[in-house]
Structures are given as structure tokens and as C-alpha cells.
Design a protein around this motif. Structure first.
Motif, PDB file in Angstrom:
ATOM      1  N   ILE A 293       9.635   8.677   9.632  1.00  0.00           N
ATOM      2  CA  ILE A 293      10.517   9.825   9.265  1.00  0.00           C
ATOM      3  C   ILE A 293       9.536  11.115   8.802  1.00  0.00           C
ATOM      4  CG2 ILE A 293      12.406  10.829   8.330  1.00  0.00           C
ATOM      5  CD1 ILE A 293      14.089   8.150   8.501  1.00  0.00           C
ATOM      6  N   ASP A 294       8.728  10.510   7.730  1.00  0.00           N
ATOM      7  CA  ASP A 294       7.925  11.600   7.135  1.00  0.00           C
ATOM      8  C   ASP A 294       6.875  12.142   8.078  1.00  0.00           C
ATOM      9  OD1 ASP A 294       9.309  11.587   4.883  1.00  0.00           O
ATOM     10  OD2 ASP A 294       8.040   9.996   3.744  1.00  0.00           O
ATOM     11  N   LEU A 295       6.150  11.478   8.998  1.00  0.00           N
ATOM     12  CA  LEU A 295       5.194  11.746   9.654  1.00  0.00           C
ATOM     13  C   LEU A 295       5.524  12.048  10.964  1.00  0.00           C
ATOM     14  CD1 LEU A 295       2.847   8.712   8.675  1.00  0.00           C
ATOM     15  CD2 LEU A 295       2.634  10.894   8.079  1.00  0.00           C
ATOM     16  N   LEU A 296       6.640  11.840  11.499  1.00  0.00           N
ATOM     17  CA  LEU A 296       6.886  12.349  12.961  1.00  0.00           C
ATOM     18  C   LEU A 296       8.011  13.425  13.139  1.00  0.00           C
ATOM     19  CD1 LEU A 296       6.758   9.014  14.885  1.00  0.00           C
ATOM     20  CD2 LEU A 296       4.874  10.518  14.365  1.00  0.00           C
ATOM     21  N   ALA A 297       8.332  14.076  14.100  1.00  0.00           N
ATOM     22  CA  ALA A 297       9.129  14.874  14.220  1.00  0.00           C
ATOM     23  C   ALA A 297      10.418  14.554  13.864  1.00  0.00           C
ATOM     24  CB  ALA A 297       9.134  15.724  15.518  1.00  0.00           C
ATOM     25  N   GLU A 298      11.474  15.347  13.536  1.00  0.00           N
ATOM     26  CA  GLU A 298      12.756  14.983  12.918  1.00  0.00           C
ATOM     27  C   GLU A 298      13.549  14.780  14.241  1.00  0.00           C
ATOM     28  OE1 GLU A 298      16.557  17.015  10.748  1.00  0.00           O
ATOM     29  OE2 GLU A 298      14.836  18.063  10.763  1.00  0.00           O
ATOM     30  N   THR A 299      13.306  15.286  15.292  1.00  0.00           N
ATOM     31  CA  THR A 299      14.145  15.101  16.429  1.00  0.00           C
ATOM     32  C   THR A 299      13.794  13.580  16.980  1.00  0.00           C
ATOM     33  OG1 THR A 299      12.551  16.178  17.777  1.00  0.00           O
ATOM     34  CG2 THR A 299      14.627  17.369  17.131  1.00  0.00           C
ATOM     35  N   THR A 300      12.491  13.147  16.882  1.00  0.00           N
ATOM     36  CA  THR A 300      12.255  11.873  17.503  1.00  0.00           C
ATOM     37  C   THR A 300      12.730  10.870  16.709  1.00  0.00           C
ATOM     38  OG1 THR A 300       9.831  12.939  17.805  1.00  0.00           O
ATOM     39  CG2 THR A 300      10.246  10.530  17.864  1.00  0.00           C
ATOM     40  N   THR A 301      12.631  11.097  15.320  1.00  0.00           N
ATOM     41  CA  THR A 301      13.204   9.832  14.390  1.00  0.00           C
ATOM     42  C   THR A 301      14.631  10.070  13.891  1.00  0.00           C
ATOM     43  OG1 THR A 301      12.547  11.148  12.435  1.00  0.00           O
ATOM     44  CG2 THR A 301      10.825   9.651  13.335  1.00  0.00           C
ATOM     45  N   SER A 302      15.172  10.806  14.600  1.00  0.00           N
ATOM     46  CA  SER A 302      16.602  10.909  14.462  1.00  0.00           C
ATOM     47  C   SER A 302      17.780   9.651  14.472  1.00  0.00           C
ATOM     48  CB  SER A 302      17.205  12.052  15.028  1.00  0.00           C
ATOM     49  OG  SER A 302      17.346  11.831  16.680  1.00  0.00           O
ATOM     50  N   PRO A 303      17.355   8.774  15.407  1.00  0.00           N
ATOM     51  CA  PRO A 303      18.155   7.642  15.374  1.00  0.00           C
ATOM     52  C   PRO A 303      18.294   6.871  14.176  1.00  0.00           C
ATOM     53  CG  PRO A 303      16.960   7.879  17.406  1.00  0.00           C
ATOM     54  CD  PRO A 303      16.359   8.872  16.491  1.00  0.00           C
ATOM     55  N   PHE A 304      16.973   6.872  13.214  1.00  0.00           N
ATOM     56  CA  PHE A 304      17.112   6.247  12.095  1.00  0.00           C
ATOM     57  C   PHE A 304      17.124   7.213  10.777  1.00  0.00           C
ATOM     58  CE2 PHE A 304      16.392   2.602  14.241  1.00  0.00           C
ATOM     59  CZ  PHE A 304      15.698   1.392  13.420  1.00  0.00           C
ATOM     60  N   ALA A 305      17.767   8.248  10.931  1.00  0.00           N
ATOM     61  CA  ALA A 305      17.405   9.232   9.898  1.00  0.00           C
ATOM     62  C   ALA A 305      18.404   8.776   8.709  1.00  0.00           C
ATOM     63  CB  ALA A 305      18.123  10.610  10.435  1.00  0.00           C
ATOM     64  N   ASN A 306      19.456   8.151   8.880  1.00  0.00           N
ATOM     65  CA  ASN A 306      20.422   7.788   8.031  1.00  0.00           C
ATOM     66  C   ASN A 306      20.441   6.324   7.748  1.00  0.00           C
ATOM     67  OD1 ASN A 306      21.711  10.321   7.795  1.00  0.00           O
ATOM     68  ND2 ASN A 306      22.767  10.178   9.904  1.00  0.00           N
ATOM     69  N   GLN A 307      19.591   5.635   8.040  1.00  0.00           N
ATOM     70  CA  GLN A 307      19.200   4.151   7.637  1.00  0.00           C
ATOM     71  C   GLN A 307      18.952   3.996   6.257  1.00  0.00           C
ATOM     72  OE1 GLN A 307      18.357   1.203  10.535  1.00  0.00           O
ATOM     73  NE2 GLN A 307      16.640   0.583   9.386  1.00  0.00           N
ATOM     74  N   PRO A 308      19.945   3.362   5.373  1.00  0.00           N
ATOM     75  CA  PRO A 308      19.412   3.443   3.984  1.00  0.00           C
ATOM     76  C   PRO A 308      18.226   2.354   3.627  1.00  0.00           C
ATOM     77  CG  PRO A 308      21.558   2.302   4.329  1.00  0.00           C
ATOM     78  CD  PRO A 308      21.076   3.146   5.687  1.00  0.00           C
ATOM     79  N   LEU A 309      17.765   2.610   2.514  1.00  0.00           N
ATOM     80  CA  LEU A 309      16.775   1.454   2.025  1.00  0.00           C
ATOM     81  C   LEU A 309      17.288   1.113   0.401  1.00  0.00           C
ATOM     82  CD1 LEU A 309      13.439   3.053   3.064  1.00  0.00           C
ATOM     83  CD2 LEU A 309      14.166   0.774   3.509  1.00  0.00           C
ATOM     84  N   THR A 310      17.469  -0.361   0.363  1.00  0.00           N
ATOM     85  CA  THR A 310      17.849  -0.561  -1.080  1.00  0.00           C
ATOM     86  C   THR A 310      16.888  -0.849  -1.995  1.00  0.00           C
ATOM     87  OG1 THR A 310      19.868  -1.395  -0.097  1.00  0.00           O
ATOM     88  CG2 THR A 310      19.300  -2.608  -2.299  1.00  0.00           C
ATOM     89  N   THR A 311      17.084  -0.547  -3.277  1.00  0.00           N
ATOM     90  CA  THR A 311      15.888  -0.957  -4.243  1.00  0.00           C
ATOM     91  C   THR A 311      16.198  -2.317  -4.841  1.00  0.00           C
ATOM     92  OG1 THR A 311      15.367   1.400  -4.922  1.00  0.00           O
ATOM     93  CG2 THR A 311      15.008  -0.127  -6.487  1.00  0.00           C
ATOM     94  N   LEU A 312      15.326  -3.045  -4.981  1.00  0.00           N
ATOM     95  CA  LEU A 312      15.529  -4.479  -5.576  1.00  0.00           C
ATOM     96  C   LEU A 312      14.556  -4.651  -6.745  1.00  0.00           C
ATOM     97  CD1 LEU A 312      15.325  -6.367  -2.510  1.00  0.00           C
ATOM     98  CD2 LEU A 312      17.280  -5.709  -3.114  1.00  0.00           C
TER      99      LEU A 312
END
Length: 459
Positions: A280-299
Motif C-alpha cells: 500500500i505504501d509503494l503502489l497507487a492507492e487505487t491499485t491497492t484499494s482491495p486491501f486498504a482496510n485489511q488489519p494487522l495485529t500486533t503480537l
């Protein structure tokens, strides 16, 4: 000669580089990693005779990619299988053995379920109705929790299935995608009409029972040997650390990668071997939008060393799990001296606790001392441990575990299509996509490397 850049120096990135080096010598490549060392989350600490894993501690032997890579690297003689298989679930102030014949918490042995102390008589009666429940397979994806609750009832899901399945992904099974995690269960119902009957007729791989002995593998000197062996098998001049990519721009038929230090690299193809936040940081927002709201959990993991005489006698087994909805900070504890005896000196004990749940943020700010205190509080209740440990090791993994939410597969398909259209010649690998285990990451990295070289050959 075509040039490839791999972004990310964890297991996926190193495995992708190894695949390129081994099978595609006609391509040049470089690997860049933002941290000072390669290896990602893998870290093995040797302290006072203990071998302590601060990252992954093992991998499933039945998934071939892990064992195959270990063999290719010449580490066969270092492989060790887990010594015991039985696990427990902490519920209502007691440790209850997982019923024999359970597959990821799903009962297949009716007599073992009836004999279990974990489930009430009402809960057992509801679960045993499963063969009569109509198939709840649908065209649409559904959550793991919803699927199993229809088949077995809420009590069995909350007390037996949830601790096992949510433990793998540190997630909420009522938000996690069934088809992206355990599609075989929906397939078994579709084929046999009953999950219990379908699993009995299939090739059983029980979980947390005596039959789980030997299901996992580690390396004698610690699992960090794996990325280290990969690193040593690759040309040092091709590996660059402290190199954080900040932007990727298309330049004609190739790409220009900009780094935090101002440097630039040109590549004909790129493999982004990292969790989706990097994508998401490296590619265009429109390209990566399907994963825009996929969370990451801290362990976090907390390893506590003890003299054997300072800890009450524990049952025979590898440790226990705790439902994520239970009011505790810890989600699991491994009794390392029983699961991996070679890692603990004689007459000593090592308890490895797991902390972190989807939706929680306290770990990101808490001190090591606060995390250890929370674990010790749980252990005092769960195992009656009152003594202070000889020492502890804390490992914190911020935004480490991706959550495969419902519709994950559809969003993954759309992400692939977007990148193919917007960034031809860029591929990705890592935990965020098609499996969080070590063999999954290795297999995904190999696929990305081969898909990229196929693309470059066609171009």
C-alpha cells in the motif's frame, strides 16, 4: 539481461531470491531490506543453556515447501520433530485436554467428545446433532465462526474451536474468512453433508492430541538457522540492508525505485515480499484499494525460564490455549521443555506465552515489564505459578499478523488484477495473501519468482 529487485528481506524475500538464484540464472537480481539485518521475524536467543525462539518456533511437516527447502539447504540432519502432541484448553479455572480425534477443534470421535470435561452435557448434545444439520455452504464467503456455530452450536465453538483457530491467526473467527483459511471444511460438508462424517472418511490430521506427535519441525540450533542458511546461500553483494524503499514509479517498460536515503534503482521486474502495508505504501492507492482496510495485529511472546522445582507439576503435553474472548491477556502457553526438550537444560523449564488479539492496541505502548506482569498474573491463576522467573525474554512484533477477513479471496483476486493492469511485472509474496505459515510463505515466494520470470520471458 533482465534485472529484478526484491523488496523485503524476511523469509519470503530470501526464498524468492533463492528461487531466482537456483532456477533462473539468466536474470540478475538484488534484494533490499529496511532493517539492519535480514531474516524478518526469525530470532533465536541462546541464554544460560536455553534456546529461546522470539519469532516462529516450528512449521508443519505435512506442507512440503518447508521440509523441501530445509533439505535443499543441507539442513536435513538438523530437523527435529515435536516430542509430544497433546494440548489443553484453559476454561472455567481448569486445564481440559482437547478431545482425541479433534481436527482444528472439530470433534470427529463421538465417544471422546462425550468423555470431555470441556463441554457441558447440553453443549455435547447440540454438537452431536451436526450430522443432521443441513449443509450451510453458500455462494458467498462466510466467517469461520458463523459456519461452525450453525453446525455445532455456540458452546463448542467458543470453548473448543475458537481457541485453536483464532490462535493461528490471532484473530476474531467471526470476522475471518472461511474460504481463505479452511476451505476444506466447507468442501467436506458439501461432499458428505456432515463435517464430522466427512472428516472421519478423509485423511485425518488431528490437532492438539496424542496423534499430533511429530507433526511439527524445528531446527536443532533454532529456527533462525533457516533464514541464515538462505542468506549464506546467496551472493552477499546482492543483499542490501538498511535500504527502505519509499516509492515505485513506472518508467517506460521498467520501474524506478526510490529509497529513503535518496538512492534509486531501476528494475525490469519487482517482487514485493512483505505484508500488504508495504504494498500500500509503494503502489497507487487505487491499485491497492482491495486491501486498504485489511488489519494487522500486533503480537508479543514472553519466554519465562524457571527451575523445575519452582513450578507446580504440569500435565503431559505441549501447553494450552485460551479463547480470545476470555478475560486474559495471554492466548496460549507452550511448555517448551516438553515440546522441544533439546531447547531447555535439565531440571529447568521454559514457558513461552503468546499475547495479542485482533483489535487490541495496548501492546504497542506497554513496556516489557508491563507485558511480563500481565503474563505472570495469568499464570498464577492458570498454573498456580507464584515464583519469579530466573529471567525473561520479550519479543514484540508490531503489525505482524494479517487478518484474512470475509471476502479475502475476492479482494485478493481483485488486487492481483489491479497490479497486473497498473504495474505489469510487479508481483508480491508474504503472509498477507495465501497463508501465514512458514511453508505457505516459501511456496508463495517461489510462485512469485516463477511468475515474474515467466512474464519477463514473454515480454
Amino acid at each position: 539481461m533482465k534485472h529484478i529487485v526484491i523488496i523485503g528481506g524476511g523469509l519470503s524475500g530470501l526464498a524468492a531470491a533463492y528461487e531466482l538464484q537456483k532456477t533462473h540464472p539468466n536474470y540478475t537480481w538484488e534484494l533490499v531490506e529496511k532493517e539492519e539485518e535480514l531474516g524478518g521475524k526469525f530470532e533465536t536467543v541462546k541464554r544460560d543453556g536455553f534456546l529461546i525462539e522470539k519469532g516462529p518456533d516450528s512449521f508443519l511437516a505435512r506442507k512440503p515447501a518447508g521440509v523441501e527447502l530445509v533439505s535443499e539447504l543441507g539442513l536435513d540432519n538438523q530437523l527435529i520433530a515435536n516430542a509430544t502432541g497433546r494440548s489443553y484448553i484453559y476454561h472455567q479455572n481448569a486445564l481440559h485436554p482437547i478431545p482425541e480425534g479433534s481436527v482444528m477443534g472439530i470433534p470427529t470421535n463421538k465417544q471422546a467428545l462425550l468423555a470431555s470435561t470441556l463441554i457441558s452435557e447440553v453443549g455435547k448434545a447440540r454438537a452431536l446433532q451436526e450430522p443432521t444439520i443441513p449443509a450451510n455452504t453458500t455462494k458467498a464467503d462466510q466467517s469461520i465462526g458463523d459456519f461452525f456455530e450453525v453446525r455445532f452450536g455456540k458452546e463448542l465453538v467458543k470453548t473448543l474451536i475458537e481457541p485453536l483457530l483464532s490462535g493461528i491467526y490471532a484473530g476474531d473467527i467471526y470476522k475471518m474468512s472461511l474460504r481463505a483459511t479452511f476451505p476444506q471444511f466447507e468442501e467436506a460438508v458439501a461432499k458428505h453433508g456432515s463435517l464430522m462424517d466427512g472428516l472421519q472418511k478423509g485423511q485425518l490430521n488431528t490437532t492438539g492430541t496424542k496423534a499430533t506427535i511429530g507433526a511439527f519441525r524445528t531446527l536443532s540450533g533454532g529456527l533462525a538457522m533457516l533464514p541464515k542458511a538462505l542468506e549464506q546461500a546467496l551472493p552477499k553483494k546482492n543483499l542490501h540492508t538498511k535500504k527502505q524503499a519509499t516509492q515505485i514509479l513506472k518508467k517506460g517498460s521498467s520501474y524506478e525505485i526510490t529509497f529513503e536515503d535518496g538512492d534509486k534503482m531501476t528494475a525490469d521486474g519487482i517482487i514485493i515480499a512483505a505484508t500488504h502495508d508495504t504494498l500500500i505504501d509503494l503502489l497507487a492507492e487505487t491499485t491497492t484499494s482491495p486491501f486498504a482496510n485489511q488489519p494487522l495485529t500486533t503480537l508479543a511472546t514472553v519466554s519465562l525460564a524457571y527451575d523445575e522445582s519452582d513450578v507446580p507439576i504440569l500435565p503431559d503435553g505441549t501447553g494450552y490455549l485460551v479463547a480470545r474472548t476470555a478475560p486474559y491477556k495471554t492466548t496460549a502457553c507452550t511448555w517448551v521443555q516438553k515440546k522441544w526438550p533439546h531447547m531447555v537444560p535439565e531440571n529447568k523449564m521454559l514457558l513461552r506465552g503468546f499475547v495479542g488479539k485482533a483489535g487490541e492496541s495496548w501492546l504497542e505502548e506497554a513496556s516489557d515489564e508491563a507485558i511480563v506482569s500481565a503474563v505472570l498474573k495469568d499464570y498464577a491463576e492458570m498454573m498456580d505459578i507464584q515464583s519469579a522467573p530466573l529471567f525473561y525474554e520479550v519479543s514484540r512484533m508490531k503489525s505482524a499478523m494479517p487478518q484474512y477477513l470475509v471476502t479475502h479471496q475476492q479482494r485478493l483476486k481483485q488486487l492481483k488484477e489491479n497490479i497486473t493492469t497498473d504495474y505489469p511485472g510487479i508481483y508480491f509474496a508474504g503472509m498477507s495473501y495465501q497463508g501465514v505459515g512458514i511453508p505457505d510463505c516459501i511456496a508463495g515466494a517461489r510462485t512469485a519468482a516463477n511468475n515474474l520470470t515467466d512474464f519477463l520471458r514473454e515480454v
